[in-house]
Design a protein around this motif. Sequence first.
Motif, PDB file in Angstrom:
ATOM      1  N   GLU A 411      44.692  31.755  38.807  1.00  0.00           N
ATOM      2  CA  GLU A 411      45.342  30.728  38.019  1.00  0.00           C
ATOM      3  C   GLU A 411      44.828  30.155  36.317  1.00  0.00           C
ATOM      4  O   GLU A 411      45.273  29.608  35.578  1.00  0.00           O
ATOM      5  CB  GLU A 411      45.005  30.131  38.503  1.00  0.00           C
ATOM      6  CG  GLU A 411      46.185  28.430  39.208  1.00  0.00           C
ATOM      7  CD  GLU A 411      46.058  27.351  39.794  1.00  0.00           C
ATOM      8  OE1 GLU A 411      46.609  26.079  39.604  1.00  0.00           O
ATOM      9  OE2 GLU A 411      46.203  27.754  40.227  1.00  0.00           O
ATOM     10  N   VAL A 444      49.404  34.777  40.227  1.00  0.00           N
ATOM     11  CA  VAL A 444      49.800  33.760  39.826  1.00  0.00           C
ATOM     12  C   VAL A 444      50.915  32.916  40.638  1.00  0.00           C
ATOM     13  O   VAL A 444      52.736  32.308  39.937  1.00  0.00           O
ATOM     14  CB  VAL A 444      48.961  32.653  39.672  1.00  0.00           C
ATOM     15  CG1 VAL A 444      49.594  30.967  39.802  1.00  0.00           C
ATOM     16  CG2 VAL A 444      48.013  32.734  39.062  1.00  0.00           C
ATOM     17  N   ARG A 451      52.632  27.782  37.346  1.00  0.00           N
ATOM     18  CA  ARG A 451      53.108  28.823  37.101  1.00  0.00           C
ATOM     19  C   ARG A 451      54.261  27.871  36.300  1.00  0.00           C
ATOM     20  O   ARG A 451      54.966  28.686  35.397  1.00  0.00           O
ATOM     21  CB  ARG A 451      53.352  28.861  37.602  1.00  0.00           C
ATOM     22  CG  ARG A 451      55.170  29.964  37.941  1.00  0.00           C
ATOM     23  CD  ARG A 451      54.387  30.834  39.232  1.00  0.00           C
ATOM     24  NE  ARG A 451      56.360  31.390  40.165  1.00  0.00           N
ATOM     25  CZ  ARG A 451      56.376  33.568  39.250  1.00  0.00           C
ATOM     26  NH1 ARG A 451      54.815  33.421  38.612  1.00  0.00           N
ATOM     27  NH2 ARG A 451      56.986  33.523  39.279  1.00  0.00           N
TER      28      ARG A 451
END
Length: 779
Positions: A411, A444, A451
């Motif tokens: 992430e 992710v 996102r």
Amino acid sequence: MEPNTPKRRAAHGLPSDVTSFVGRRHEIAEVKALLAKSRLVTLTGFGGVGKTRLASRTAMEVQRAFADGVWFVDLSAMSDPGMLAPALMEVLEVEEQSNRQPIEPVAEYLADKKGLLILDNCEHLLQDCAILAELLLAGADGLRIIATSREPLRIAGERTMVVHPLPVPDSAADLSPQALAEVDAVRLFLERAEAVVPGFAITEANRDAVEQICRRLDGIPLAIELAAVRLRALSVHQLVDRLEDRFKMLTTGSRTATRRQQTLRALVDWSYALCTAPQRLLWARASVFHGGLDLSAAEAVCAGDGIAAEDVLDLISGLVEKSVLVREEHEGQVRYRLLDTVREYGLDRLAESGGQQEMRRRHREFYRGLARLAGGPALGGEQALLLRRLRLDHANLRAALRSALEEGDPEDGLRMAVDLLYHWRMSNQIREGRRWLQAGLARVTGPCETRGWALAGASWLAIMMGDVPAAVAMTDEARRLGERLRLGHLLAYVALYAGMACVHQDEIPTAVKLYEEALAAHRAAGDERGEVVTLTRLCMTYDRYGDPRRGVAAGEEAVRICDARGEGWHRSYAVMALGVVAWRQGEITRATALEKETLRHTSALGDRAGMGIAMEVLAWISASKGDPERAATLLGALRTLWRRAEAPLMQYGNLVRYHEQCEARIRDCLGEPAFLAALEQGARLSFDEALAYAMEERTPDGRAPKALEAARASPLTRRETEIAGLVAEGLSNKAIAARLVIAQRTAEGHIEHILSKLGFHSRAQIAVWVAEQDRLGVS
């Protein structure tokens, strides 16, 4: 040029060439010029780069200027400093005198001589060689010295010249086998390969492999020679595959060379042994960088655990002097680079120490921090400077992203790719940026804020590439995420990018509504950068919507915000948009001034897409003014520029129709042959020439820009011009050879040179160029 081949003593004491000497014309001229200014010239550079051969070849060419002789002293095998003077006595044929120190008769002998002394391989006896050189020069006014060493002697009056590896093929160039063979590193490989495998030649089948060998070996002559020897048992393709471990592979050098010149590892081991312990540690740690580093990066990543931050500068200076680090200057910034061979050696040492993972983590964190700064919403001149720095660090950013996605937190890696959105845009790496975002999105997958931002950013890059359906799908998903997580700031950008997609689909009322929604949300979030981008888009879209007054007001507001923050890059796009509106309203003079202002700023930043848009509008203006030839020439230059920018005009969907209308108009005015000729003329302009032509930078007497005159003047030799004319007549290579009574291979070589000089890829382009030269009256 290649070092340390078998040698025998010639009458003048220089090692005789037993293999051909490749390249180095410029370097020889530079050494000659330095010798004219200084009595001591030291050639520095990494081991195996060819310092000895360069010194010897230069000495051969200047020996007539030294009435009393040229003397060569090889110090490579000498370990005892006390043998320096005796070695000189032997070369000079000076008799030993038992009651005097050996250096005394040497100095006495040279005192009235006009000669050139070469001290070869001084690095392991550096202080003693410095003392010797200083003593001899002080007592002999007619003496000149060339020293070769991996670092300077550092005495008064010394001039140094860094000997770089041989030029290697540009990875971006698509060279024919004949053109590839003219590149110095390739020519050396070819000549040495022919000695090992008679009849070896570069062909379409093996050219990529040969090119890879020369590039991966950094153009280091010794490494290339060691590689060529392996062709006794391997094909070039097998050799490429085995260069992954170049130190095991390149181990068969000349039996008569010194031990450290017989294998690549021994060569680099010797450099490593000459370094202090802290220098070795910095060398190993610096190997985690890709494509180079600057001082701040070295201090942040390499300091600690044995290296004090305040010592990094001195250690870097030492490695530069020892030719381990290569000093380079880019856009006013000093950077340092490790040759790939030196870097691979450093990585091996780092792995042996067990510190590789920690250094990779530090490297990742440092560039993650730079990306975070670039991704902030602040508007100011500092961001443009940071983006220019990131462009130089592109390879490091790529490595940090890979490390973050594969070894760190995916992430965090995805967020880094988002923070680099303007880097992908400014550095003309749109496709790569989209690939990184897609790679991160594949890892992710949960409904998180990161996102959402990645989907929005990827949609913008997709729009620049003209992939509107993909952009719409991503903005739809990003909107759902933003609404679910109540992310108002994200929704502002989603509306902005959705508006861009609507412009591409010619849904102008919807685009206006989305842009106005984005503008309100950016203001609510205090995001001035988003506000300026949205106002710039509104400037052109209001005009297209039939409300140019509101368009001008939006553009001028964007300019005011930028001026208040000292921001130039986003301002240039707002000015460009105002220029489009002015042109559409028939305000030609104002439009021209605005687009030239944009062009000046974007060219200074190296922003090819920004330059392209400004030049496009200038082409439309020229067509509107009744100058179709100038408009066509600009469009020709733009074809090359847009291809290199990786962000074509379609990123501004509403502008594509103006391009199409302009092209149709000037094609009708000029007719097809003249239109194509003007396009070709524009395509031949270099970056600087195209810029000068677009800016109409005329000479005081009103002539066309010198750059365009140079482009119109033939760059071909008389023979090449003759052959170009025969190509235009439609003659084949065989027929040209018969007409001129030359070998067909010679004719083919001339044609390859013509294509290379003119930047063409086909014989048809040569024919068009010849016709244009005839039309312009250029001979």
